[in-house]
Design an enzyme around this catalytic site. Structure first.
Site, PDB file in Angstrom:
ATOM      1  N   GLY A   1       0.748  -1.363  -0.099  1.00 41.79           N
ATOM      2  CA  GLY A   1      -0.716   0.444  -0.374  1.00 41.79           C
ATOM      3  C   GLY A   1       0.618   1.273  -0.251  1.00 41.79           C
TER       4      GLY A   1
ATOM      5  N   HIS B   1      -4.347  -7.285  -8.622  1.00 36.46           N
ATOM      6  CA  HIS B   1      -2.986  -6.592  -7.592  1.00 36.46           C
ATOM      7  C   HIS B   1      -4.191  -5.579  -6.794  1.00 36.46           C
ATOM      8  CE1 HIS B   1       0.070  -2.660  -7.626  1.00 36.46           C
ATOM      9  NE2 HIS B   1      -0.288  -3.238  -6.796  1.00 36.46           N
TER      10      HIS B   1
ATOM     11  N   SER C   1       7.416   3.263  -4.670  1.00 29.13           N
ATOM     12  CA  SER C   1       7.390   2.515  -6.178  1.00 29.13           C
ATOM     13  C   SER C   1       5.759   2.942  -6.930  1.00 29.13           C
ATOM     14  CB  SER C   1       7.417   1.292  -5.979  1.00 29.13           C
ATOM     15  OG  SER C   1       6.091   0.312  -5.183  1.00 29.13           O
ATOM     16  N   GLU C   2       5.126   3.075  -6.329  1.00 28.25           N
ATOM     17  CA  GLU C   2       3.649   3.334  -6.390  1.00 28.25           C
ATOM     18  C   GLU C   2       3.484   4.819  -7.376  1.00 28.25           C
ATOM     19  OE1 GLU C   2       2.641   1.184  -8.449  1.00 28.25           O
ATOM     20  OE2 GLU C   2       2.121  -0.274  -7.490  1.00 28.25           O
TER      21      GLU C   2
HETATM   22  P1  13P Z   1       5.639   1.016  -1.787  1.00 29.49           P
HETATM   23  O1  13P Z   1       6.078   0.104  -0.696  1.00 29.49           O
HETATM   24  O2  13P Z   1       6.969   0.765  -3.198  1.00 29.49           O
HETATM   25  O3  13P Z   1       5.323   1.921  -1.714  1.00 29.49           O
HETATM   26  O4  13P Z   1       5.257  -0.395  -3.158  1.00 29.49           O
HETATM   27  C1  13P Z   1       4.118  -1.133  -2.234  1.00 29.49           C
HETATM   28  C2  13P Z   1       2.496  -1.778  -3.136  1.00 29.49           C
HETATM   29  O5  13P Z   1       1.825  -1.396  -2.733  1.00 29.49           O
HETATM   30  C3  13P Z   1       2.968  -1.533  -4.816  1.00 29.49           C
HETATM   31  O6  13P Z   1       2.117  -2.393  -4.980  1.00 29.49           O
END
Ligand code: 13P
Length: 247
Positions: free
Chosen positions: A57, A186, A103-104
């Site tokens: 998340g 997802h 990462s999102e």
């Molecule tokens: P992050 O830890 O990079 O935010 O990613 C978590 C996630 O849920 C990817 O879909």
């Protein structure tokens, strides 16, 4: 195309403040201190409510026209401190922070670019809603009056690799006129004028997914008809203006 889907894709059905904000195409700024505190609080709530597990998340807030505050990558949402948050610009370039941004970040930015009225985004992996997304099923059936009034319908965006700009692209058309969407294989994403609103919408997505699953199991679903949907969509404007979660 279903009647509900047609209505959702008409801008005139948007709640008045949202339509107004969209037409003005501008946002004000909010206090960075409050935004940091809110990200900690609603991240912990996402975890406490079982809407994420492990380091799943991410959440973000639009600070002003040029800056987004977002959660760091790879951290449990139950254990974040306000100093962990990362400031990025609208191209995703890090401006400030001890960690790397989620990462999102590209998915969050795609939503902010598509929806000038949006000030907060929540991405989670709510178990039942994600199970629908893993089975290629949207939550667009008009089953519950409350959900038609609050979210309209919840579409399913096609699969795209997590952490890539393609994920944001796959979402754009779906989030243009809606505040929640499932992401195939997802999870789910919600947005709002505040982080509270985006968070509560995520709760609604999972709650509705549980109801939709139970209704499928019972096996004699009675969908709302077009007349009932039309009436609910009329009531939607008024309902959303009076909602606590707008604050
Ligand atoms: P992050 O830890 O990079 O935010 O990613 C978590 C996630 O849920 C990817 O879909």
């Amino acid at each position: 195309m279903s009647y509900l889907k047609q209505l959702m894709e008409r801008a005139s059905w948007m709640p008045v403040p949202t339509a107004l904000a969209k037409s003005r195409k501008r946002v004000g700024s909010i206090s960075e201190g409050i935004a940091r505190r809110d990200l900690v609080q609603f991240g912990a709530l996402l975890h406490a409510q079982g809407l994420v597990a492990g380091t799943d998340g991410n959440l973000s807030v639009r600070l002003d026209l040029n800056r987004i505050l977002i959660t760091p990558t790879g951290r449990s949402k139950s254990r974040m401190a306000s100093s962990d948050m990362v400031v990025v610009d609208l191209s995703g370039r890090k401006l400030h922070g001890f960690h790397n941004a989620s990462s999102e970040v590209a998915m969050h930015l795609a939503i902010y670019h598509t929806r000038p009225d949006v000030r907060a985004v929540v991405h989670a992996h709510p178990p039942t809603a994600t199970a629908f997304a893993c089975c290629g099923l949207s939550l667009e059936d008009p089953l519950c009056a409350e959900v038609v009034m609050s979210l309209g319908s919840i579409p399913l965006a096609p699969y795209a690799m997590t952490g890539t700009p393609e994920l944001g692209e796959s979402l754009r058309a779906h989030i243009q006129h809606r505040d929640a969407a499932l992401l195939a294989n997802h999870g789910a994403v919600t947005c709002g004028e505040t982080l509270l609103q985006a968070y509560l919408r995520m709760e609604t997505v999972e709650h509705f997914a549980k109801i939709a699953l139970a209704a499928r199991q019972i096996g004699s679903q009675q969908l709302l008809d077009d007349f009932q949907i039309g009436k609910l969509m009329e009531a939607r404007r008024k309902y959303l203006q009076g909602c606590e979660n707008r604050g």
